[in-house]
Structures are given as C-alpha cells and as structure tokens.
Design a protein around this motif. Structure first.
Motif, PDB file in Angstrom:
ATOM      1  N   PHE A   1      -1.912 -26.827  -0.719  1.00  0.00           N
ATOM      2  CA  PHE A   1      -1.949 -26.103  -1.685  1.00  0.00           C
ATOM      3  C   PHE A   1      -0.823 -24.277  -1.893  1.00  0.00           C
ATOM      4  O   PHE A   1      -1.113 -24.447  -1.109  1.00  0.00           O
ATOM      5  N   GLY A   2      -0.189 -25.459  -3.340  1.00  0.00           N
ATOM      6  CA  GLY A   2       0.719 -23.886  -3.298  1.00  0.00           C
ATOM      7  C   GLY A   2       0.070 -23.033  -4.920  1.00  0.00           C
ATOM      8  O   GLY A   2      -0.595 -23.635  -5.329  1.00  0.00           O
ATOM      9  N   SER A   3      -0.116 -21.796  -4.306  1.00  0.00           N
ATOM     10  CA  SER A   3      -0.915 -21.103  -5.168  1.00  0.00           C
ATOM     11  C   SER A   3      -1.812 -21.313  -5.496  1.00  0.00           C
ATOM     12  O   SER A   3      -2.837 -21.273  -6.798  1.00  0.00           O
ATOM     13  N   PRO A   4      -3.046 -21.505  -4.881  1.00  0.00           N
ATOM     14  CA  PRO A   4      -4.369 -21.960  -4.872  1.00  0.00           C
ATOM     15  C   PRO A   4      -5.145 -20.814  -5.107  1.00  0.00           C
ATOM     16  O   PRO A   4      -5.051 -19.747  -5.202  1.00  0.00           O
ATOM     17  N   THR A   5      -6.925 -21.242  -6.120  1.00  0.00           N
ATOM     18  CA  THR A   5      -6.699 -20.218  -6.813  1.00  0.00           C
ATOM     19  C   THR A   5      -8.083 -20.601  -5.858  1.00  0.00           C
ATOM     20  O   THR A   5      -8.217 -21.251  -5.093  1.00  0.00           O
ATOM     21  N   GLU A   6      -8.839 -19.425  -6.421  1.00  0.00           N
ATOM     22  CA  GLU A   6     -10.582 -19.345  -5.156  1.00  0.00           C
ATOM     23  C   GLU A   6     -11.263 -20.793  -5.509  1.00  0.00           C
ATOM     24  O   GLU A   6     -11.371 -21.121  -4.568  1.00  0.00           O
ATOM     25  N   ALA A   7     -11.232 -21.126  -6.457  1.00  0.00           N
ATOM     26  CA  ALA A   7     -12.340 -22.920  -6.585  1.00  0.00           C
ATOM     27  C   ALA A   7     -11.309 -24.112  -5.934  1.00  0.00           C
ATOM     28  O   ALA A   7     -12.222 -24.487  -5.322  1.00  0.00           O
ATOM     29  N   ASP A   8     -10.015 -23.795  -5.492  1.00  0.00           N
ATOM     30  CA  ASP A   8      -8.806 -24.468  -5.067  1.00  0.00           C
ATOM     31  C   ASP A   8      -9.631 -24.629  -3.485  1.00  0.00           C
ATOM     32  O   ASP A   8     -10.227 -25.793  -3.005  1.00  0.00           O
ATOM     33  N   LEU A   9      -9.771 -23.391  -2.517  1.00  0.00           N
ATOM     34  CA  LEU A   9     -10.306 -23.323  -1.815  1.00  0.00           C
ATOM     35  C   LEU A   9     -11.536 -23.486  -0.992  1.00  0.00           C
ATOM     36  O   LEU A   9     -12.446 -23.717   0.218  1.00  0.00           O
ATOM     37  N   ALA A  10     -12.185 -23.290  -2.304  1.00  0.00           N
ATOM     38  CA  ALA A  10     -13.983 -23.177  -2.185  1.00  0.00           C
ATOM     39  C   ALA A  10     -14.107 -24.549  -2.096  1.00  0.00           C
ATOM     40  O   ALA A  10     -14.534 -24.909  -0.890  1.00  0.00           O
ATOM     41  N   LEU A  11     -13.541 -25.622  -2.837  1.00  0.00           N
ATOM     42  CA  LEU A  11     -13.574 -26.723  -2.693  1.00  0.00           C
ATOM     43  C   LEU A  11     -12.815 -27.053  -1.019  1.00  0.00           C
ATOM     44  O   LEU A  11     -14.068 -27.831  -0.403  1.00  0.00           O
TER      45      LEU A  11
END
Length: 319
Positions: free
Chosen positions: A37-47
């Motif tokens: 992940f490049g510059s992930p959001t909180e939603a990306d990491l939550a997934l």
C-alpha cells in the motif's frame, strides 16, 4: 491502489488480486502473499487488519510516519520499520524513504508513506532471486531488507568519495577553502541522518538472523555484515569530518601566526631607516650636518643595519 502478489511453493502464481481475498488465499497452506500500500488510508489498513488479525498498535505505527527503525513483536505477527536513503550529489542532501512491514507466518504487508520508497526495485530483486522464493515470507523480507541496506551502503560509498575530495582541498587557499567548509558541514549533516537510520538496523537484522530458517540464514547474515560495515563506516567518516574541521582551524591559526611573524619582522626592518632619518631630521647641528658625507653616512647606516636585520630574520625563518 494496492499491489499484490501470490506465490505457491516458490512460484509466482498471481498478481494484483483484490486485497479482500487475502484471507481466502491464506487458507491454503502452500501459498505466500504480499500486499503493498502506498500512502494507505485508515480504511485500507483496517481492511488488512481484519484480514490478517493485525495488532492495533502496529496499525497505528503504520499510519504515523517518522518511526525509528525497529522490529516489534506481537502474538501473531511482527511489525518492521526501515528506511532506504538516496543522496543528492550536488547539495549532498540525504533523503529518507520510510517503509513499514507487517510480517505474518505466510504473508507480508508493506506500507509506504508517500512515493519515495522504490518498491519496484524490490520487486526486481525478488524476481532476480526467484530460486529462493520457496522460502516464503523469509524470502520476501530478505529482499526488502537487502534493498534497504544496499541503499545505505551505496550512499556511504558516495559520501566516502566526497570526503576524499575534501582531503585534496584542505590545503588549498582562496575561495576553495570557504566552499570546503560548506561541503564539510553538508557531509556531516548527511552522515548524521544516515547514522540515525542505519545504527538501529543492527538490532533489527540481528533479530531476523536468529529467526530465519536455515536456508535463508546465510543471506540474512550477509545483510548483517553490510549493516555493520555501514555503521562503522559512518562513524569513521563523522570522526574524519571533525578532524578536517580541527585541521582547518589549526591551519588558519598557523597561517595567522606566520603572517604576524612576517609583519613584525618587516616592521623591525622598516623601523631602522625610520629612526635614522628621524634623527637626521632634527633641526640642530650634529656630525655631518649640512655636509655631503653626513648624507652618505646615514644612508650607509640604514643599509647596513636594515640589511643585517633582514638576513638575521631570514635565517631564523621570520620572513
């Protein structure tokens, strides 16, 4: 966008599949998964955290950049932070690229704040060492750490070349000396940054060496050797830069003393004719007053005493 890869028994089987399928793939014990992940959001990491059961503190570290290089251990996974570096050759400014890595038994997740970290170079390194892919997660982690440490090693080699150039400039005079001080300060600043990101890597790589499977142990040991060389080389160059500054100050002091010595010597030589002409300039009668031989006597006295002082100072290296 996420970038993904799937290895089955050491063979690349799939790429760019949706991250939501990670947990489904991991049900097959013969698979190893990489997610990036490049510059992930909180939603990306939550997934990803839901898919792999990641610890909330590790996820928090991944969202907050500027972590120190480290390897944190949790019940089901580890979290690694490391920095690759690049050097701008003209300004000698060091640029860091942060990388966060979640390491589980059969999957790794790389997190890159911004786009400075060259993940494509890591992928090319994995492809070049495809014969090691059967070692699963150890193979993937090795490629990441090997790229990070090699970037630091390349930078320290480049900095060493610049330090050697300073050695050639240190005895030059004129504008080059002012430029040398500016370069020395820039080098010392870059070496300080490099030391901050390389020294903690000794503990990180040492832990990875102890945890590595037998086939991967020599490869991690090779990385550890490079880490030691980088840290020792960095400390050596920092000490050398400090020595350059001390040498420069010593040369300036010696040059000032030499100038003062010469000025003082010439002042002593010039004082002789000043004193004699001042004596003969008195408006009172004295031996040779108003006579041609008086002029020649004063001139001869100036030449003899002044020349004698010049030869004396020259012999003692005062002029």
């Amino acid at each position: 966008m996420a970038r993904t890869r799937l290895y089955r028994d050491g063979v690349l089987e799939a790429e760019d599949f949706p991250p939501e399928k990670t947990s489904d793939y991991l049900r097959d014990e013969g698979l190893t998964v990489w997610l990036d992940f490049g510059s992930p959001t909180e939603a990306d990491l939550a997934l990803v955290a839901d898919e792999l059961g990641l610890h909330e503190l590790a996820v928090e570290d991944a969202l907050q950049s500027r972590q120190r290089p480290k390897l944190d251990e949790y019940d089901t996974h580890s979290y690694l932070t490391a920095y690759s570096v690049t050097l701008e050759r003209d300004s000698l400014q060091l640029t860091k690229a942060e990388l966060g890595v979640f390491i589980t038994e059969r999957a790794i997740v790389t997190v890159r704040p911004g786009d400075r970290f060259d993940i494509d170079a890591v992928v090319r390194r994995w492809d070049a060492l495809a014969h090691l892919a059967k070692n699963g997660v150890g193979f993937l982690v090795h490629g990441l750490i090997d790229y990070v440490v090699d970037s630091q090693f390349d930078v320290i080699e480049s900095l060493d070349e610049h330090v050697e150039q300073l050695e050639e400039l240190i005895f030059e005079e004129g504008p080059a000396r002012r430029g040398m001080l500016r370069r020395a300060l820039a080098l010392r600043r870059s070496l300080g940054v490099l030391r901050h990101v390389s020294v903690p890597m000794r503990e990180v790589v040492s832990t990875l060496v102890r945890r590595a499977d037998a086939p991967m142990t020599p490869y991690f040991q090779d990385i550890y050797d490079h880490v030691l060389r980088v840290t020792e080389w960095t400390d050596s160059l920092r000490d050398l830069i400090a020595t350059f500054r001390e040498t420069q100050l010593s040369l300036q002091s010696n040059r000032l003393n030499l100038i003062m010595k010469k000025v003082t010597g010439w002042a002593a030589v010039i004082a002789v004719p000043t004193a004699i002409t001042g004596y003969y300039g008195q408006n009172i009668p004295f031996p040779g007053f108003g006579q041609p031989w008086g002029f020649w006597m004063s001139t001869a006295t100036i030449l003899l005493i002044g020349g004698g002082l010049y030869l004396l100072f020259k012999r003692r290296d005062w002029l």
